[in-house]
Design a protein around this motif. Structure first.
Motif, PDB file in Angstrom:
ATOM      1  N   GLN A 148      87.901 -70.672   0.209  1.00 19.35           N
ATOM      2  CA  GLN A 148      88.911 -71.132   1.153  1.00 19.35           C
ATOM      3  C   GLN A 148      89.650 -69.940   1.744  1.00 19.35           C
ATOM      4  OE1 GLN A 148      90.416 -74.651  -1.725  1.00 19.35           O
ATOM      5  NE2 GLN A 148      91.563 -74.491   0.192  1.00 19.35           N
ATOM      6  N   THR A 149      89.885 -69.994   3.038  1.00 24.83           N
ATOM      7  CA  THR A 149      90.734 -69.008   3.696  1.00 24.83           C
ATOM      8  C   THR A 149      91.638 -69.706   4.695  1.00 24.83           C
ATOM      9  OG1 THR A 149      89.030 -68.610   5.369  1.00 24.83           O
ATOM     10  CG2 THR A 149      89.084 -67.120   3.460  1.00 24.83           C
ATOM     11  N   PRO A 150      92.881 -69.189   4.904  1.00 24.71           N
ATOM     12  CA  PRO A 150      93.505 -68.099   4.156  1.00 24.71           C
ATOM     13  C   PRO A 150      94.036 -68.569   2.816  1.00 24.71           C
ATOM     14  CG  PRO A 150      95.063 -68.998   5.726  1.00 24.71           C
ATOM     15  CD  PRO A 150      93.778 -69.766   5.933  1.00 24.71           C
ATOM     16  N   LYS A 151      94.546 -67.673   2.012  1.00 26.77           N
ATOM     17  CA  LYS A 151      95.174 -68.043   0.741  1.00 26.77           C
ATOM     18  C   LYS A 151      96.605 -68.527   0.970  1.00 26.77           C
ATOM     19  CE  LYS A 151      92.698 -65.193  -2.617  1.00 26.77           C
ATOM     20  NZ  LYS A 151      91.510 -64.948  -1.773  1.00 26.77           N
ATOM     21  N   PHE A 152      97.289 -67.940   1.913  1.00 25.22           N
ATOM     22  CA  PHE A 152      98.674 -68.283   2.222  1.00 25.22           C
ATOM     23  C   PHE A 152      98.846 -68.304   3.739  1.00 25.22           C
ATOM     24  CE2 PHE A 152     100.127 -67.611  -2.075  1.00 25.22           C
ATOM     25  CZ  PHE A 152      99.335 -66.585  -2.554  1.00 25.22           C
ATOM     26  N   ARG A 153      99.768 -69.182   4.196  1.00 21.58           N
ATOM     27  CA  ARG A 153     100.064 -69.192   5.622  1.00 21.58           C
ATOM     28  C   ARG A 153     101.435 -69.819   5.813  1.00 21.58           C
ATOM     29  NH1 ARG A 153      97.022 -69.300  10.575  1.00 21.58           N
ATOM     30  NH2 ARG A 153      98.629 -68.902  12.150  1.00 21.58           N
ATOM     31  N   ILE A 154     102.196 -69.227   6.735  1.00 21.16           N
ATOM     32  CA  ILE A 154     103.465 -69.830   7.141  1.00 21.16           C
ATOM     33  C   ILE A 154     103.343 -70.206   8.610  1.00 21.16           C
ATOM     34  CG2 ILE A 154     105.940 -69.468   7.442  1.00 21.16           C
ATOM     35  CD1 ILE A 154     105.801 -67.430   5.149  1.00 21.16           C
ATOM     36  N   THR A 201      93.691 -73.844  11.540  1.00 24.58           N
ATOM     37  CA  THR A 201      92.510 -74.370  10.873  1.00 24.58           C
ATOM     38  C   THR A 201      92.388 -73.725   9.506  1.00 24.58           C
ATOM     39  OG1 THR A 201      91.345 -74.752  12.954  1.00 24.58           O
ATOM     40  CG2 THR A 201      90.023 -74.626  10.947  1.00 24.58           C
ATOM     41  N   LEU A 202      92.279 -74.569   8.500  1.00 26.81           N
ATOM     42  CA  LEU A 202      91.988 -74.091   7.145  1.00 26.81           C
ATOM     43  C   LEU A 202      90.462 -74.093   6.986  1.00 26.81           C
ATOM     44  CD1 LEU A 202      94.937 -75.317   7.036  1.00 26.81           C
ATOM     45  CD2 LEU A 202      94.515 -75.692   4.603  1.00 26.81           C
ATOM     46  N   GLN A 203      89.953 -72.937   6.576  1.00 27.59           N
ATOM     47  CA  GLN A 203      88.506 -72.798   6.469  1.00 27.59           C
ATOM     48  C   GLN A 203      88.033 -73.090   5.049  1.00 27.59           C
ATOM     49  OE1 GLN A 203      86.682 -72.424   9.070  1.00 27.59           O
ATOM     50  NE2 GLN A 203      88.165 -71.677  10.588  1.00 27.59           N
ATOM     51  N   CYS A 204      86.877 -73.729   4.951  1.00 31.93           N
ATOM     52  CA  CYS A 204      86.239 -73.991   3.663  1.00 31.93           C
ATOM     53  C   CYS A 204      84.741 -73.845   3.836  1.00 31.93           C
ATOM     54  CB  CYS A 204      86.569 -75.384   3.165  1.00 31.93           C
ATOM     55  SG  CYS A 204      85.718 -75.815   1.626  1.00 31.93           S
ATOM     56  N   SER A 220      79.836 -79.674  10.965  1.00 34.94           N
ATOM     57  CA  SER A 220      78.661 -79.386  11.793  1.00 34.94           C
ATOM     58  C   SER A 220      77.525 -78.787  10.962  1.00 34.94           C
ATOM     59  CB  SER A 220      79.023 -78.441  12.937  1.00 34.94           C
ATOM     60  OG  SER A 220      79.599 -77.250  12.417  1.00 34.94           O
ATOM     61  N   THR A 221      77.827 -78.218   9.816  1.00 33.61           N
ATOM     62  CA  THR A 221      76.807 -77.661   8.933  1.00 33.61           C
ATOM     63  C   THR A 221      77.061 -78.146   7.506  1.00 33.61           C
ATOM     64  OG1 THR A 221      78.047 -75.680   8.324  1.00 33.61           O
ATOM     65  CG2 THR A 221      76.691 -75.562  10.329  1.00 33.61           C
ATOM     66  N   THR A 222      76.065 -78.023   6.644  1.00 32.53           N
ATOM     67  CA  THR A 222      76.253 -78.375   5.241  1.00 32.53           C
ATOM     68  C   THR A 222      77.289 -77.483   4.579  1.00 32.53           C
ATOM     69  OG1 THR A 222      73.979 -79.151   5.060  1.00 32.53           O
ATOM     70  CG2 THR A 222      75.078 -78.584   3.003  1.00 32.53           C
ATOM     71  N   GLU A 223      77.358 -76.219   5.000  1.00 35.47           N
ATOM     72  CA  GLU A 223      78.174 -75.242   4.304  1.00 35.47           C
ATOM     73  C   GLU A 223      79.668 -75.335   4.624  1.00 35.47           C
ATOM     74  OE1 GLU A 223      74.083 -74.176   4.500  1.00 35.47           O
ATOM     75  OE2 GLU A 223      75.477 -74.425   6.178  1.00 35.47           O
ATOM     76  N   ASP A 224      80.016 -75.708   5.854  1.00 38.30           N
ATOM     77  CA  ASP A 224      81.389 -75.552   6.322  1.00 38.30           C
ATOM     78  C   ASP A 224      82.087 -76.886   6.558  1.00 38.30           C
ATOM     79  OD1 ASP A 224      79.910 -72.998   8.174  1.00 38.30           O
ATOM     80  OD2 ASP A 224      81.316 -72.652   6.525  1.00 38.30           O
ATOM     81  N   PHE A 225      83.355 -76.935   6.187  1.00 34.52           N
ATOM     82  CA  PHE A 225      84.142 -78.161   6.331  1.00 34.52           C
ATOM     83  C   PHE A 225      85.585 -77.765   6.660  1.00 34.52           C
ATOM     84  CE2 PHE A 225      84.843 -82.474   6.323  1.00 34.52           C
ATOM     85  CZ  PHE A 225      85.593 -82.991   5.277  1.00 34.52           C
ATOM     86  N   PRO A 226      85.866 -77.354   7.895  1.00 32.19           N
ATOM     87  CA  PRO A 226      87.211 -76.922   8.253  1.00 32.19           C
ATOM     88  C   PRO A 226      88.183 -78.094   8.419  1.00 32.19           C
ATOM     89  CG  PRO A 226      85.748 -76.787  10.145  1.00 32.19           C
ATOM     90  CD  PRO A 226      84.899 -77.171   8.984  1.00 32.19           C
ATOM     91  N   THR A 271      94.763 -73.167  -0.507  1.00 35.32           N
ATOM     92  CA  THR A 271      95.534 -72.524   0.564  1.00 35.32           C
ATOM     93  C   THR A 271      96.954 -73.054   0.466  1.00 35.32           C
ATOM     94  OG1 THR A 271      93.670 -72.301   2.092  1.00 35.32           O
ATOM     95  CG2 THR A 271      95.887 -72.322   3.044  1.00 35.32           C
ATOM     96  N   ARG A 272      97.900 -72.126   0.299  1.00 36.28           N
ATOM     97  CA  ARG A 272      99.314 -72.530   0.205  1.00 36.28           C
ATOM     98  C   ARG A 272      99.925 -72.437   1.587  1.00 36.28           C
ATOM     99  NH1 ARG A 272     102.531 -73.169  -4.170  1.00 36.28           N
ATOM    100  NH2 ARG A 272     100.891 -72.297  -5.496  1.00 36.28           N
ATOM    101  N   LEU A 273     100.303 -73.579   2.158  1.00 38.68           N
ATOM    102  CA  LEU A 273     100.829 -73.655   3.518  1.00 38.68           C
ATOM    103  C   LEU A 273     102.293 -74.053   3.497  1.00 38.68           C
ATOM    104  CD1 LEU A 273     100.338 -73.695   6.603  1.00 38.68           C
ATOM    105  CD2 LEU A 273      99.822 -76.134   6.371  1.00 38.68           C
ATOM    106  N   THR A 274     103.089 -73.288   4.250  1.00 38.27           N
ATOM    107  CA  THR A 274     104.503 -73.616   4.432  1.00 38.27           C
ATOM    108  C   THR A 274     104.760 -73.814   5.914  1.00 38.27           C
ATOM    109  OG1 THR A 274     105.124 -72.286   2.504  1.00 38.27           O
ATOM    110  CG2 THR A 274     106.872 -72.855   4.068  1.00 38.27           C
TER     111      THR A 274
END
Lengths: 111, 113
Positions: free
Chosen positions: A6-12, A20-23, A69-75, A106-109
């Motif tokens: 998962q990216t990012p780890k933190f976001r404000i 978009t949170l990436q996975c 859209s792909t098996t690998e990614d789920f944003p 991902t810790r989101l504030t």
């Protein structure tokens, strides 16, 4: 194998911004999930997917969107961030007889 | 519909004492049941799972759980707590093959020296 990343780890974010949170997973799992974790509330399912091109709403989908859209990614997309979306977000994947594999979150504030 | 109730948001034990974390579930079909552990700033890891085989399930780190259909329970136990067991524990249920797990609210295990 990296597992679930998962990216990012933190976001404000400021109210009204989008992000978009990436996975991504490298285990060829067909099921993928997004959960949010709030203190004392456990994990709530936001969206899930049973394979590329197929997504469905979970318990708390309002304010979020996903694509597969792909098996690998789920944003996971937040279009208009609100303070109620302050949370820790976990992506997970699954296939067959394996357990759920979780990312580190991902810790989101939203302020 | 499926749901999970974990009794006690916090459980405190002394090192070496018995650990008992309670979980009750509801499910309209035979359930799959799971216990996950979460250490600080990490994702969840599977401790053990029940999928309709033996009712007493052994997991990692000395934990085990017993499926009791008559009580709709799946309590987690460990005979002797270790400091490293301090973490958040989640019980989860899914309706068999749907594999859309529903999680309980979690129980924080505190281990005192």
């Amino acid at each position: 194998n990296a597992g679930v990343t998962q990216t990012p780890k933190f976001r404000i974010l400021k109210i009204g911004q989008s992000m978009t949170l990436q996975c991504t997973q490298d285990m060829n799992h067909n099921y993928m999930y997004w959960y949010r974790q709030d203190p004392g509330m456990g994990l709530k399912l936001i969206y899930y997917s049973v394979g590329a091109g197929i997504t469905d709403k979970g318990e708390v989908p309002n304010g979020y969107n996903v694509s597969r859209s792909t098996t690998e990614d789920f944003p996971l997309r937040l279009e208009l961030a609100a303070p109620s979306q302050t949370s820790v977000y976990f992506c997970a994947s699954y296939k067959g007889d394996s357990p759920l594999h979780f990312g580190n979150g991902t810790r989101l504030t939203v302020t | 519909a499926q749901s999970v109730t974990q009794l006690g948001s916090h459980v405190s034990v002394s090192e070496g004492a018995l650990v008992l974390l309670r979980c009750n579930y509801s499910s309209s079909v035979p359930p799959y049941l799971f216990w996950y552990v979460q250490y600080p700033n990490q994702g969840l890891q599977l401790l053990l799972k029940y999928t309709s085989a033996a009712t007493l399930v052994k997991g990692i780190n000395g934990f085990e759980a017993e499926f009791k259909k008559s009580e709709t329970s799946f309590h987690l136990t460990k005979p002797s707590a270790h400091m490293s067991d301090a973490a958040e524990y989640f019980c989860a249920v899914s309706d068999g093959g749907s594999y859309i797990p529903t999680f309980g609210r979690g129980t924080s295990l505190i281990v005192h020296p």
